[in-house]
Write an enzyme that holds these catalytic residues in place. Structure first.
Site, PDB file in Angstrom:
ATOM      1  N   ALA A  55    -101.314  58.190  -2.587  1.00 35.96           N
ATOM      2  CA  ALA A  55    -100.593  59.293  -1.941  1.00 35.96           C
ATOM      3  C   ALA A  55    -101.341  60.622  -1.980  1.00 35.96           C
ATOM      4  CB  ALA A  55     -99.203  59.416  -2.575  1.00 35.96           C
ATOM      5  N   GLN A 203    -104.989  46.345  -5.585  1.00 44.00           N
ATOM      6  CA  GLN A 203    -105.414  47.670  -6.048  1.00 44.00           C
ATOM      7  C   GLN A 203    -105.666  47.676  -7.559  1.00 44.00           C
ATOM      8  OE1 GLN A 203    -103.015  47.218  -3.765  1.00 44.00           O
ATOM      9  NE2 GLN A 203    -102.837  48.940  -2.375  1.00 44.00           N
ATOM     10  N   ASP A 243     -95.379  57.139  -4.525  1.00 44.43           N
ATOM     11  CA  ASP A 243     -95.755  57.640  -3.194  1.00 44.43           C
ATOM     12  C   ASP A 243     -94.745  58.631  -2.662  1.00 44.43           C
ATOM     13  OD1 ASP A 243     -97.087  54.864  -3.470  1.00 44.43           O
ATOM     14  OD2 ASP A 243     -98.202  55.956  -1.938  1.00 44.43           O
ATOM     15  N   LYS A 254     -95.829  51.338  -4.891  1.00 46.68           N
ATOM     16  CA  LYS A 254     -96.386  50.072  -4.416  1.00 46.68           C
ATOM     17  C   LYS A 254     -95.443  48.905  -4.698  1.00 46.68           C
ATOM     18  CE  LYS A 254     -99.318  49.601  -2.577  1.00 46.68           C
ATOM     19  NZ  LYS A 254     -99.218  49.530  -1.090  1.00 46.68           N
TER      20      LYS A 254
END
Ligand code: MRU
Length: 368
Positions: A55, A203, A243, A254
């Protein structure tokens, strides 16, 4: 943070090329590549394709995109066109719109002749602020780790589970969830970080790469392992990023964050979320009802990218060719499952009162 002893940020302005240079995260952890963004379409692609991601980082990247647009054509029409092109790249992280709105508010009051220089200055300010904010929130979160360390035998690590990459690669520097971790490591506290893989885009591999470069002990785990580790008493603390955080402290992060929060709740393990205030959406209260959840390409689920033993990067299919897939990229963790929020101004409850106590000026400005 450092890569093999050399200090880096996740993006920087390349003066000679008059372009933004980014670390192209699509190739990590296997290859370290940088890339120049020289045209508006490069910025749109970089954010949408997740060459840059996280973000705070997409917010900073978008601000540089506005700067490039103003250098090319500082007209009102292009200011609007650049805002629109960048804003539609990713819908969930609020930092993107926060940065774009901040740029548009400042630039629209200026003459065309003033816009290019101010837009670049503003992008640099947003990037620098992000670094300082994340450093501060790490300082605020550090006592949480110190308190757990104080109850351990000498040398016994504090075991922290994190999800996705809320590390320095997801910001301009320091990261959010990782900032207290990096600062605890600098303070000499022994750590063991459980790194969720974070399918579909893994990630977690970025987090593992970052932690490895800083010399922090970590173990990469499948997304399904966290609940078991918590039941076995192997997790002292969970810290994730976000985010978008609503004014009452619901957290959108996420996909898979919610499941970790449920497991932490069931096992009475503290679950903290680290965030710069640019991640708070003061206009939204109920995260489940109001936050748009990005749905990404099904191929991110059906294909997995990796490196062969010889180091060649390839994408392989893990599903039957005819199977359809679904790819919601984020989920909402309700505030009741969150032990607390770590911000640059301090820690607070995940509640309207908690956030308003730290950020009264924003809370008041957006009160219904
Ligand atoms: O889809 P991504 O990789 O951009 O999602 C990133 C996350 O969900 C992070 O946890 C979040 O942005 C916080 S980063 C400091």
């Amino acid at each position: 943070m450092k890569i093999d002893g050399v200090p880096y940020r996740s993006l920087w302005w390349n003066k000679e090329q008059q372009a933004l240079e980014i670390i192209d995260q699509r190739w990590l952890p296997h290859e370290f590549r940088t890339r120049l963004l020289t045209e508006m379409q490069d910025f749109v692609d970089a954010i949408y394709q997740m060459q840059v991601r996280g973000a705070p980082l997409i917010g900073a990247t978008a601000a540089y995109g506005m700067a490039l647009a103003m250098a090319n054509d500082p007209s009102d029409a292009n200011l609007d066109a650049a805002w629109k092109a960048l804003e539609q790249t990713r819908p969930t992280a609020i930092n993107l719109r926060w940065a774009l709105n901040r740029c548009r508010a400042v630039l629209s009051d200026l003459t065309k002749g003033e816009r290019a220089a101010r837009a670049l200055g503003l992008a640099q300010e947003i990037a620098e602020e992000d670094v300082e904010t994340n450093r501060q929130l790490g300082q605020q979160g550090l006592p949480l780790i110190e308190q757990i360390a104080a109850q351990k035998a000498p040398g016994e690590p504090v075991r922290i589970l994190t999800h996705c990459n809320a590390g320095w690669l997801a910001t301009v520097d320091w990261g959010t969830a990782t900032s207290p971790i990096y600062q605890a490591h600098e303070a000499g506290i022994p750590l063991l970080v459980w790194v969720d893989e974070t399918r579909p885009r893994n990630q977690g591999a970025l987090t593992a790469w970052e932690l490895g470069k800083q010399g922090i002990a970590h173990r990469y785990i499948t997304d399904n392992a966290g609940g078991h580790l918590m039941q076995q008493g192997q997790v002292d603390l969970v810290i994730t990023g976000t985010d978008r955080t609503t004014r009452r402290g619901d957290v959108c992060n996420k996909i898979g964050t919610y499941l970790k929060a449920l497991a932490a709740w069931d096992n009475q393990i503290p679950f903290y979320v680290a965030l710069p205030s640019s991640t708070i959406d003061w206009t939204v209260s109920d995260g489940l009802a109001a936050i748009p959840i990005e749905r990404r390409d099904a191929e991110e689920v059906t294909l997995v990218q990796g490196a062969s033993q010889r180091g060649a990067i390839a994408s392989v299919r893990v599903t039957p060719a005819q199977s359809e897939a679904e790819n919601p990229a984020f989920d909402v963790t309700p505030n009741r499952l969150i032990t607390g929020l770590i911000t640059e101004r301090g820690l607070c409850d995940a509640s309207e009162q908690g956030l308003a106590s730290l950020f009264p000026e924003f809370a008041a400005a957006t009160a219904e």
